[in-house]
Design a protein around this motif. Structure first.
Motif, PDB file in Angstrom:
ATOM      1  N   GLU A   1      -6.705 -12.856  -6.934  1.00 61.94           N
ATOM      2  CA  GLU A   1      -7.476 -11.981  -6.067  1.00 61.94           C
ATOM      3  C   GLU A   1      -7.140 -12.239  -4.653  1.00 61.94           C
ATOM      4  OE1 GLU A   1     -11.433 -10.803  -8.854  1.00 61.94           O
ATOM      5  OE2 GLU A   1     -11.379 -12.746  -7.574  1.00 61.94           O
ATOM      6  N   VAL A   2      -6.875 -13.423  -4.351  1.00 63.13           N
ATOM      7  CA  VAL A   2      -6.508 -13.886  -2.839  1.00 63.13           C
ATOM      8  C   VAL A   2      -5.092 -12.942  -2.447  1.00 63.13           C
ATOM      9  CG1 VAL A   2      -5.905 -15.670  -1.610  1.00 63.13           C
ATOM     10  CG2 VAL A   2      -7.814 -16.023  -2.768  1.00 63.13           C
ATOM     11  N   THR A   3      -4.150 -13.257  -3.466  1.00 62.85           N
ATOM     12  CA  THR A   3      -3.154 -12.286  -3.416  1.00 62.85           C
ATOM     13  C   THR A   3      -3.392 -10.821  -3.131  1.00 62.85           C
ATOM     14  OG1 THR A   3      -1.755 -14.019  -4.687  1.00 62.85           O
ATOM     15  CG2 THR A   3      -0.861 -11.820  -4.392  1.00 62.85           C
ATOM     16  N   GLY A   4      -4.280 -10.368  -3.879  1.00 61.70           N
ATOM     17  CA  GLY A   4      -4.577  -8.912  -3.710  1.00 61.70           C
ATOM     18  C   GLY A   4      -5.211  -8.633  -2.519  1.00 61.70           C
ATOM     19  N   GLU A   5      -5.993  -9.621  -1.796  1.00 64.06           N
ATOM     20  CA  GLU A   5      -6.556  -9.438  -0.756  1.00 64.06           C
ATOM     21  C   GLU A   5      -5.530  -9.221   0.470  1.00 64.06           C
ATOM     22  OE1 GLU A   5      -8.314 -10.061   3.430  1.00 64.06           O
ATOM     23  OE2 GLU A   5      -6.911 -11.672   2.191  1.00 64.06           O
ATOM     24  N   ALA A   6      -4.323  -9.976   0.405  1.00 57.43           N
ATOM     25  CA  ALA A   6      -3.510 -10.283   1.295  1.00 57.43           C
ATOM     26  C   ALA A   6      -2.576  -8.802   1.249  1.00 57.43           C
ATOM     27  CB  ALA A   6      -2.356 -11.212   0.999  1.00 57.43           C
ATOM     28  N   VAL A   7      -2.339  -8.527   0.174  1.00 52.54           N
ATOM     29  CA  VAL A   7      -1.396  -7.160  -0.137  1.00 52.54           C
ATOM     30  C   VAL A   7      -2.135  -5.841   0.325  1.00 52.54           C
ATOM     31  CG1 VAL A   7      -0.730  -5.460  -1.964  1.00 52.54           C
ATOM     32  CG2 VAL A   7      -0.435  -7.889  -2.187  1.00 52.54           C
ATOM     33  N   ILE A   8      -3.665  -5.780   0.068  1.00 54.57           N
ATOM     34  CA  ILE A   8      -4.184  -4.473   0.634  1.00 54.57           C
ATOM     35  C   ILE A   8      -4.476  -4.659   2.019  1.00 54.57           C
ATOM     36  CG2 ILE A   8      -6.659  -3.465   0.507  1.00 54.57           C
ATOM     37  CD1 ILE A   8      -6.659  -4.237  -2.580  1.00 54.57           C
ATOM     38  N   SER A   9      -4.833  -5.764   2.530  1.00 53.61           N
ATOM     39  CA  SER A   9      -4.910  -6.000   4.001  1.00 53.61           C
ATOM     40  C   SER A   9      -3.676  -5.481   4.745  1.00 53.61           C
ATOM     41  CB  SER A   9      -5.573  -7.301   4.442  1.00 53.61           C
ATOM     42  OG  SER A   9      -6.716  -7.601   4.021  1.00 53.61           O
ATOM     43  N   GLY A  10      -2.578  -6.231   4.196  1.00 50.19           N
ATOM     44  CA  GLY A  10      -1.199  -5.967   4.801  1.00 50.19           C
ATOM     45  C   GLY A  10      -0.665  -4.475   4.771  1.00 50.19           C
ATOM     46  N   ILE A  11      -1.056  -3.613   3.762  1.00 48.37           N
ATOM     47  CA  ILE A  11      -0.715  -2.340   3.766  1.00 48.37           C
ATOM     48  C   ILE A  11      -1.744  -1.677   4.598  1.00 48.37           C
ATOM     49  CG2 ILE A  11      -0.569  -0.267   2.139  1.00 48.37           C
ATOM     50  CD1 ILE A  11      -0.058  -2.192   0.000  1.00 48.37           C
ATOM     51  N   LEU A  12      -2.731  -1.755   4.805  1.00 46.69           N
ATOM     52  CA  LEU A  12      -3.666  -1.199   5.646  1.00 46.69           C
ATOM     53  C   LEU A  12      -3.225  -1.525   7.102  1.00 46.69           C
ATOM     54  CD1 LEU A  12      -7.289  -1.960   4.052  1.00 46.69           C
ATOM     55  CD2 LEU A  12      -6.624   0.142   4.772  1.00 46.69           C
ATOM     56  N   ASN A  13      -3.079  -2.657   7.400  1.00 43.03           N
ATOM     57  CA  ASN A  13      -2.385  -2.953   8.827  1.00 43.03           C
ATOM     58  C   ASN A  13      -1.208  -2.146   9.090  1.00 43.03           C
ATOM     59  OD1 ASN A  13      -4.338  -4.774   9.561  1.00 43.03           O
ATOM     60  ND2 ASN A  13      -3.412  -6.507   8.859  1.00 43.03           N
ATOM     61  N   ALA A  14      -0.252  -2.132   8.297  1.00 42.41           N
ATOM     62  CA  ALA A  14       1.165  -1.274   8.252  1.00 42.41           C
ATOM     63  C   ALA A  14       0.937  -0.112   8.576  1.00 42.41           C
ATOM     64  CB  ALA A  14       1.930  -1.578   7.056  1.00 42.41           C
ATOM     65  N   TYR A  15      -0.088   0.622   7.714  1.00 40.56           N
ATOM     66  CA  TYR A  15      -0.068   2.187   7.715  1.00 40.56           C
ATOM     67  C   TYR A  15      -0.820   2.508   9.099  1.00 40.56           C
ATOM     68  CZ  TYR A  15       2.647   3.430   3.895  1.00 40.56           C
ATOM     69  OH  TYR A  15       3.798   3.459   2.880  1.00 40.56           O
ATOM     70  N   ILE A  16      -1.903   1.755   9.435  1.00 39.88           N
ATOM     71  CA  ILE A  16      -2.585   1.851  10.833  1.00 39.88           C
ATOM     72  C   ILE A  16      -1.612   2.084  12.028  1.00 39.88           C
ATOM     73  CG2 ILE A  16      -4.361   1.029  12.495  1.00 39.88           C
ATOM     74  CD1 ILE A  16      -6.037   0.453  10.027  1.00 39.88           C
ATOM     75  N   LYS A  17      -0.805   0.833  11.683  1.00 43.51           N
ATOM     76  CA  LYS A  17       0.374   0.989  13.058  1.00 43.51           C
ATOM     77  C   LYS A  17       1.281   2.228  13.124  1.00 43.51           C
ATOM     78  CE  LYS A  17       0.179  -4.127  13.849  1.00 43.51           C
ATOM     79  NZ  LYS A  17       0.551  -5.421  13.820  1.00 43.51           N
ATOM     80  N   TYR A  18       1.506   2.553  11.844  1.00 45.31           N
ATOM     81  CA  TYR A  18       2.489   3.620  11.906  1.00 45.31           C
ATOM     82  C   TYR A  18       1.759   5.020  12.298  1.00 45.31           C
ATOM     83  CZ  TYR A  18       6.535   1.573   9.487  1.00 45.31           C
ATOM     84  OH  TYR A  18       7.680   1.140   9.131  1.00 45.31           O
ATOM     85  N   PHE A  19       0.581   5.155  11.770  1.00 46.92           N
ATOM     86  CA  PHE A  19      -0.285   6.388  11.973  1.00 46.92           C
ATOM     87  C   PHE A  19      -0.862   6.494  13.410  1.00 46.92           C
ATOM     88  CE2 PHE A  19      -1.556   8.583   7.643  1.00 46.92           C
ATOM     89  CZ  PHE A  19      -0.204   8.483   7.298  1.00 46.92           C
ATOM     90  N   PHE A  20      -1.152   5.488  14.104  1.00 52.51           N
ATOM     91  CA  PHE A  20      -1.721   5.289  15.320  1.00 52.51           C
ATOM     92  C   PHE A  20      -0.570   4.873  16.527  1.00 52.51           C
ATOM     93  CE2 PHE A  20      -5.399   5.301  12.513  1.00 52.51           C
ATOM     94  CZ  PHE A  20      -6.182   5.934  13.296  1.00 52.51           C
ATOM     95  N   HIS A  21       0.548   5.028  15.937  1.00 52.54           N
ATOM     96  CA  HIS A  21       1.605   4.570  17.005  1.00 52.54           C
ATOM     97  C   HIS A  21       1.853   5.674  18.029  1.00 52.54           C
ATOM     98  CE1 HIS A  21       5.319   2.837  18.610  1.00 52.54           C
ATOM     99  NE2 HIS A  21       5.096   1.907  17.706  1.00 52.54           N
ATOM    100  N   LYS A  22       2.088   5.342  19.303  1.00 56.20           N
ATOM    101  CA  LYS A  22       2.069   6.413  20.057  1.00 56.20           C
ATOM    102  C   LYS A  22       3.562   6.965  20.200  1.00 56.20           C
ATOM    103  CE  LYS A  22      -0.789   4.085  23.953  1.00 56.20           C
ATOM    104  NZ  LYS A  22      -0.877   3.695  25.288  1.00 56.20           N
TER     105      LYS A  22
END
Length: 513
Positions: free
Chosen positions: A396-417
């Protein structure tokens, strides 16, 4: 009249019958609308994805352990068995004025379908995946609120979002942060609410009706028919945030069409949702123990000793008859499993029929099997011997790292200038999910005078899938509101399977090609 409403066969969008099917079945399609619902679900991609989603054991390579799909199939079987029980129960037939044919052709397929889809919106890594998404957005919204008030001491990802926004977008962000109903869709994210969105929209076929199931089937899937904050101390239907604000219209229609209103004006559950919930609980408690026995975390004797401690001789003899004298351990467990299922099904059916009037009125406030001693024993074993196991917690700790990592990555793509980053982020997202939110955007801005001229021709004809697909090719993610961007990312992650999520993060991080 009461059950005529509860078994409402109408759909949100009128559905036509394939003329080729009529050639096979005669003048009319021999299946009724509820039986057709089951076929729509079985052939859906969302149903297929359940095969690689966690039931209890994340990322397991053991083929004997339950996935969400095998669990849902077993729940479906229990739901079907409930319908057969009701067929033979004269008290139920007298109370409802339903015939055996009504029960077999209406209640049976509704229960089958609602049981099969009960977990269809669960994110990767099981219930802990829900918690990860909730906590991520609680933290993110708190940081964004601080930034809006001038606090510079915020997280890196919140500063990235805030700094990418112009003045009008920051005003939109402020509106989101003040709108509790919209925020609950993230801070109280729940697989039940995502599942309702999957059924009503995300199985995108060119409109915003999803699989376009009947009102009765949709109502029976709703364990928590509410848009507000979860309230563990309130009516059972508000124990979780059960429907996203974006599906308010669908919820309102279902409540009206199935008359799910109590005497005091509050929303109540559909009666069959109680049986669906009981089927889930029966399988959840019993089959989790079976998986734990398979992994040798629990012994058969642990269960026998636990039931013996209940100090109920009749109950002990029902499960452990001296006449059985079975030596083979697996056979002993299968026999015990059958007896446990039968016992809990009898209990649930009796409780359901005895309390049917109060269930319909919205005054019954319990799970059907929750207060039973055997249920509590199984629940305790699951809590103490399975869910707290080190192996599960580690994964489950692995799952937390995976989900948080994907959230961070797509937020940086979708909110990039830089638009090229936003374009690449869009290309990586499931097209059907993106098209769903884009279609919602089109409906929202149908009459918007401020809409870009470049998009105008694509939103002028409501409901035209072809124009929206044309718009998809040229649409800039930056024209979505802040919440719409979050919505795409949340839906994409929630629909992922465990292994897809893990591999996808590796690709995003450059660890896998």
């Amino acid at each position: 009249m009461e059950w005529e409403k509860l078994l409402n066969y109408r759909r949100r969008r009128e559905s036509s019958v394939d003329p080729n099917r009529l050639k096979i079945s005669g003048d009319t399609d021999s299946r009724n609308s509820f039986e057709s619902d089951f076929g729509r679900v079985v052939f859906s991609s969302s149903c297929r994805r359940l095969h690689d989603k966690t039931q209890v054991f994340p990322l397991t390579s053991d083929d004997n352990i339950h996935s969400r799909l095998t669990h849902s199939m077993e729940v479906m079987n229990i739901g079907l068995s409930f319908a057969i029980y009701l067929c033979g129960n004269d008290e139920f037939k007298a109370k409802t004025e339903l015939s055996e044919i009504d029960i077999l052709r209406k209640i049976s397929p509704i229960l089958k379908t609602s049981c099969l889809v009960h977990d269809i919106g669960n994110p990767p890594f099981g219930h802990f995946g829900e918690v990860v998404i909730q906590e991520y957005f609680k933290d993110l919204f708190a940081n964004l609120e601080g930034l809006c008030k001038g606090d510079k001491n915020s997280s890196e990802i919140s500063r990235f979002i805030y700094n990418s926004l112009n003045d009008s977008q920051r005003a939109e962000l402020n509106d989101l942060l003040k709108n509790d109903c919209l925020k609950y869709d993230y801070t109280q994210f729940d697989g039940n609410a995502e599942g309702f969105r999957v059924l009503t929209k995300l199985q995108y076929l060119g409109d915003l009706f999803g699989l376009n199931l009947t009102y009765a089937t949709l109502a029976a899937t709703l364990k928590y028919p509410n848009l507000g904050a979860k309230d563990k101390g309130g009516y059972i239907g508000v124990h979780k945030h059960g429907v996203f604000y974006t599906e308010k219209e669908a919820l309102d229609e279902i409540i009206t069409e199935c008359k799910l209103i109590s005497d005091n004006g509050s929303i109540c559950r559909h009666p069959l949702a109680f049986l669906m919930e009981a089927a889930d609980s029966i399988c959840y408690y019993i089959m989790d123990v079976e998986d734990a026995i398979q992994k040798q975390w629990i012994k058969y004797e642990d269960l026998e000793k636990g039931i013996q401690k209940l100090d109920n001789e009749d109950l002990y003899n029902r499960f452990f008859s001296k006449k059985d004298n079975i030596k083979y351990t697996k056979k002993k467990w299968v026999d015990l499993r059958t007896k446990l299922i039968t016992y809990l099904m009898e209990l649930a059916t009796k409780e359901f029929i005895n309390n049917l009037d109060s269930i319909i009125k919205g005054t019954y406030d319990n799970e059907l099997i929750e207060n039973d001693a055997v249920t509590q024993l199984l629940k305790g074993l699951s809590r103490d011997k399975i869910l707290s196991n080190r192996d599960i917690m580690s994964l489950e700790v692995t799952g937390e790292a995976v989900i948080s990592g994907i959230l961070n990555a797509y937020i940086k793509y979708f909110f990039h200038k830089e638009k090229s980053f936003r374009t690449r982020g869009k290309a990586l997202i499931s097209k059907s999910i993106f098209m769903t939110v884009l279609h919602e955007y089109v409906e929202k801005h149908q009459e918007d005078d401020n809409l870009k001229d470049d998009y105008r021709k694509h939103v002028s004809i409501e409901g035209r899938c072809d124009t929206i697909e044309e718009l998809y090719d040229k649409f800039d993610v930056g024209d979505f509101s802040v919440e719409e961007r979050f919505r795409v990312i949340r839906d994409f992650i929630a629909c992922m399977t465990d292994k897809f999520a893990l591999n996808h993060l590796r690709k995003l991080n450059g660890q896998k090609i």
